[in-house]
Design a protein around this motif. Sequence first.
Motif, PDB file in Angstrom:
ATOM      1  N   ASP A   1      34.535  38.943  39.836  1.00  0.00           N
ATOM      2  CA  ASP A   1      34.771  39.904  40.914  1.00  0.00           C
ATOM      3  C   ASP A   1      36.114  39.656  41.609  1.00  0.00           C
ATOM      4  OD1 ASP A   1      33.780  37.489  41.882  1.00  0.00           O
ATOM      5  OD2 ASP A   1      32.849  38.405  43.647  1.00  0.00           O
ATOM      6  N   THR A   2      36.459  38.390  41.795  1.00  0.00           N
ATOM      7  CA  THR A   2      37.729  38.066  42.434  1.00  0.00           C
ATOM      8  C   THR A   2      38.895  38.391  41.504  1.00  0.00           C
ATOM      9  OG1 THR A   2      36.672  36.319  43.742  1.00  0.00           O
ATOM     10  CG2 THR A   2      39.065  36.218  43.523  1.00  0.00           C
ATOM     11  N   TYR A   3      38.716  38.154  40.205  1.00  0.00           N
ATOM     12  CA  TYR A   3      39.771  38.463  39.228  1.00  0.00           C
ATOM     13  C   TYR A   3      40.021  39.972  39.164  1.00  0.00           C
ATOM     14  CZ  TYR A   3      42.375  38.562  34.839  1.00  0.00           C
ATOM     15  OH  TYR A   3      43.340  38.775  33.877  1.00  0.00           O
ATOM     16  N   VAL A   4      38.951  40.749  39.131  1.00  0.00           N
ATOM     17  CA  VAL A   4      39.089  42.206  39.093  1.00  0.00           C
ATOM     18  C   VAL A   4      39.835  42.703  40.334  1.00  0.00           C
ATOM     19  CG1 VAL A   4      37.824  44.395  39.209  1.00  0.00           C
ATOM     20  CG2 VAL A   4      37.096  42.615  37.613  1.00  0.00           C
ATOM     21  N   SER A   5      39.545  42.090  41.460  1.00  0.00           N
ATOM     22  CA  SER A   5      40.238  42.455  42.698  1.00  0.00           C
ATOM     23  C   SER A   5      41.724  42.119  42.614  1.00  0.00           C
ATOM     24  CB  SER A   5      39.602  41.739  43.892  1.00  0.00           C
ATOM     25  OG  SER A   5      40.195  42.156  45.099  1.00  0.00           O
ATOM     26  N   LEU A   6      42.061  41.009  41.959  1.00  0.00           N
ATOM     27  CA  LEU A   6      43.471  40.668  41.736  1.00  0.00           C
ATOM     28  C   LEU A   6      44.170  41.775  40.947  1.00  0.00           C
ATOM     29  CD1 LEU A   6      43.349  36.877  40.759  1.00  0.00           C
ATOM     30  CD2 LEU A   6      44.468  37.828  42.755  1.00  0.00           C
ATOM     31  N   LEU A   7      43.518  42.261  39.912  1.00  0.00           N
ATOM     32  CA  LEU A   7      44.086  43.325  39.089  1.00  0.00           C
ATOM     33  C   LEU A   7      44.336  44.588  39.906  1.00  0.00           C
ATOM     34  CD1 LEU A   7      41.851  42.991  35.877  1.00  0.00           C
ATOM     35  CD2 LEU A   7      44.222  42.246  36.121  1.00  0.00           C
ATOM     36  N   HIS A   8      43.378  44.912  40.768  1.00  0.00           N
ATOM     37  CA  HIS A   8      43.451  46.153  41.538  1.00  0.00           C
ATOM     38  C   HIS A   8      44.462  46.087  42.677  1.00  0.00           C
ATOM     39  CE1 HIS A   8      39.104  47.351  40.198  1.00  0.00           C
ATOM     40  NE2 HIS A   8      40.020  47.555  39.265  1.00  0.00           N
ATOM     41  N   ASN A   9      44.704  44.891  43.169  1.00  0.00           N
ATOM     42  CA  ASN A   9      45.514  44.758  44.382  1.00  0.00           C
ATOM     43  C   ASN A   9      46.863  44.080  44.173  1.00  0.00           C
ATOM     44  OD1 ASN A   9      43.609  45.757  46.584  1.00  0.00           O
ATOM     45  ND2 ASN A   9      42.326  44.231  45.576  1.00  0.00           N
ATOM     46  N   ALA A  10      47.241  43.824  42.923  1.00  0.00           N
ATOM     47  CA  ALA A  10      48.467  43.066  42.636  1.00  0.00           C
ATOM     48  C   ALA A  10      49.702  43.666  43.317  1.00  0.00           C
ATOM     49  CB  ALA A  10      48.683  42.974  41.127  1.00  0.00           C
ATOM     50  N   GLU A  11      49.759  44.986  43.429  1.00  0.00           N
ATOM     51  CA  GLU A  11      50.933  45.630  44.011  1.00  0.00           C
ATOM     52  C   GLU A  11      51.139  45.257  45.481  1.00  0.00           C
ATOM     53  OE1 GLU A  11      50.972  49.833  43.464  1.00  0.00           O
ATOM     54  OE2 GLU A  11      51.134  49.708  41.271  1.00  0.00           O
TER      55      GLU A  11
ATOM     56  N   THR B   1      47.327  39.130  35.521  1.00  0.00           N
ATOM     57  CA  THR B   1      46.870  39.935  36.657  1.00  0.00           C
ATOM     58  C   THR B   1      47.900  40.957  37.113  1.00  0.00           C
ATOM     59  OG1 THR B   1      47.692  38.251  38.193  1.00  0.00           O
ATOM     60  CG2 THR B   1      45.363  38.104  37.535  1.00  0.00           C
ATOM     61  N   GLY B   2      49.113  40.859  36.583  1.00  0.00           N
ATOM     62  CA  GLY B   2      50.165  41.776  36.992  1.00  0.00           C
ATOM     63  C   GLY B   2      50.914  41.333  38.232  1.00  0.00           C
ATOM     64  N   LEU B   3      50.604  40.158  38.755  1.00  0.00           N
ATOM     65  CA  LEU B   3      51.327  39.674  39.933  1.00  0.00           C
ATOM     66  C   LEU B   3      52.815  39.536  39.636  1.00  0.00           C
ATOM     67  CD1 LEU B   3      48.842  36.945  41.263  1.00  0.00           C
ATOM     68  CD2 LEU B   3      49.360  39.150  42.321  1.00  0.00           C
ATOM     69  N   ILE B   4      53.145  39.102  38.414  1.00  0.00           N
ATOM     70  CA  ILE B   4      54.548  38.905  38.040  1.00  0.00           C
ATOM     71  C   ILE B   4      55.358  40.188  38.181  1.00  0.00           C
ATOM     72  CG2 ILE B   4      54.149  39.343  35.574  1.00  0.00           C
ATOM     73  CD1 ILE B   4      56.272  37.193  34.991  1.00  0.00           C
ATOM     74  N   LYS B   5      54.717  41.335  37.928  1.00  0.00           N
ATOM     75  CA  LYS B   5      55.413  42.619  37.990  1.00  0.00           C
ATOM     76  C   LYS B   5      55.716  43.051  39.427  1.00  0.00           C
ATOM     77  CE  LYS B   5      53.163  44.342  33.779  1.00  0.00           C
ATOM     78  NZ  LYS B   5      52.221  45.357  33.240  1.00  0.00           N
ATOM     79  N   ASN B   6      55.200  42.283  40.373  1.00  0.00           N
ATOM     80  CA  ASN B   6      55.382  42.626  41.774  1.00  0.00           C
ATOM     81  C   ASN B   6      56.156  41.563  42.534  1.00  0.00           C
ATOM     82  OD1 ASN B   6      53.635  45.212  42.146  1.00  0.00           O
ATOM     83  ND2 ASN B   6      52.362  43.825  40.928  1.00  0.00           N
TER      84      ASN B   6
END
Length: 402
Positions: free
Chosen positions: A180-190, A223-228
């Motif tokens: 659940d926490t990982y999915v939230s990371l994906l959704h909120n990375a921006e 998680t896409g954090l790098i893209k932000n």
Amino acid sequence: MYLTAFPNEFQQALPILQQIEAHGYEAYFVGGSVRDTLLGKAIADVDIATSAFPAEIKEIFPKTIDTGIKHGTVTVMQHGIGYEVTTFRTESGYQDFRRPDHVTFVRSLKQDLQRRDFTINALAVRADGLVIDEFDGLADLAAQTIRAVGNADERFHEDALRMMRAVRFASQLGFDITTDTYVSLLHNAELLQKIAVERIHTEFEKMMLSANWLIGWKLFVATGLIKNTPFFKDYLTGNYPKFVATQQPLMDEAAIWTLLGEGFSLTLAQQQQLLHSWKSANEVIADSQHTLAFSRLLQTNPQPGASQLYQVDATIIERLATIWPILQLDADFTQLAIHYQNLPIKNRHELAIDGQTLIQKLGLKPGPEIGQWLNQVEHAVVMGEVVNHNEALIEWIKQQTD
């Protein structure tokens, strides 16, 4: 459960908890210090939470400092050591995704723990050793998992830096992030773009210098954090380097940026742009640039000569010895280190003569000529053309002028 023994850091701070309790208030050790104690790790900082309001803390202790009194934090001085004591509080209205618009002091420990980021950080310890666990943090510690307290989306909207902290803790502790926490990371990375780069930098550095840095790096990418994050959000096309796990951690911050420079095939100019965009210190920028430059040289010339080795130092060689295996590159760094140590001098300060010597012994006048001769002598010593002795160097210069 009860802690059967306190670490020294808790023992030293225990009188503060006891004094607060003696005045009718609650007080606990909280946060990362509790987590690390339970994991048997060294403690970085001791944080104390209390039901007493700041004014009440100031009445109890004779020497305090208003560190962050607006948010409920007062530093209590005890035997020359400062301990941050923070009132239980609730927070609301995070319009900038990093700081609460409103802070309300409360008397409830549970309300205070409820605002924290992850369950493993939402534990408290009373003066008698009782561990307070309102959100199953002990179970997550045992399962080696990182789970947001309550609703992960809410926690990340309160402070988007918590997403970096999630991957950093995964890296430092070797824990898994719950689904659940990982999915939230994906959704909120921006949301990470709302955070100052200096704060991201601090978490990223801690992540990459941990023993399990590769875990954190993979999560940072997946998680896409790098893209932000600065530079990468404009530069990357989704083609990420495949780093290989090694037993040896990265030795310092310059090693991180050198690894990324090689991993992403950056030019020296691009690496410099990356470092500036991440607000790196000037010393780190210089060390990273020198290390990347020598790495590129080694790839074309695995056995550099004395003049090339003289341009680096032992730290650069040691740094690359930890980086190259990650990149699946190979060089004999032991031999390189030996060759470097065998250089007659490591820098100009080790020359047996200086400008004043040239003026006194050779009658040269101050000016550009002094620097030119020192450059020539320095090169001759490095190349083994003359020994680094005062008389020998003076004689060598005389021979060049004959």
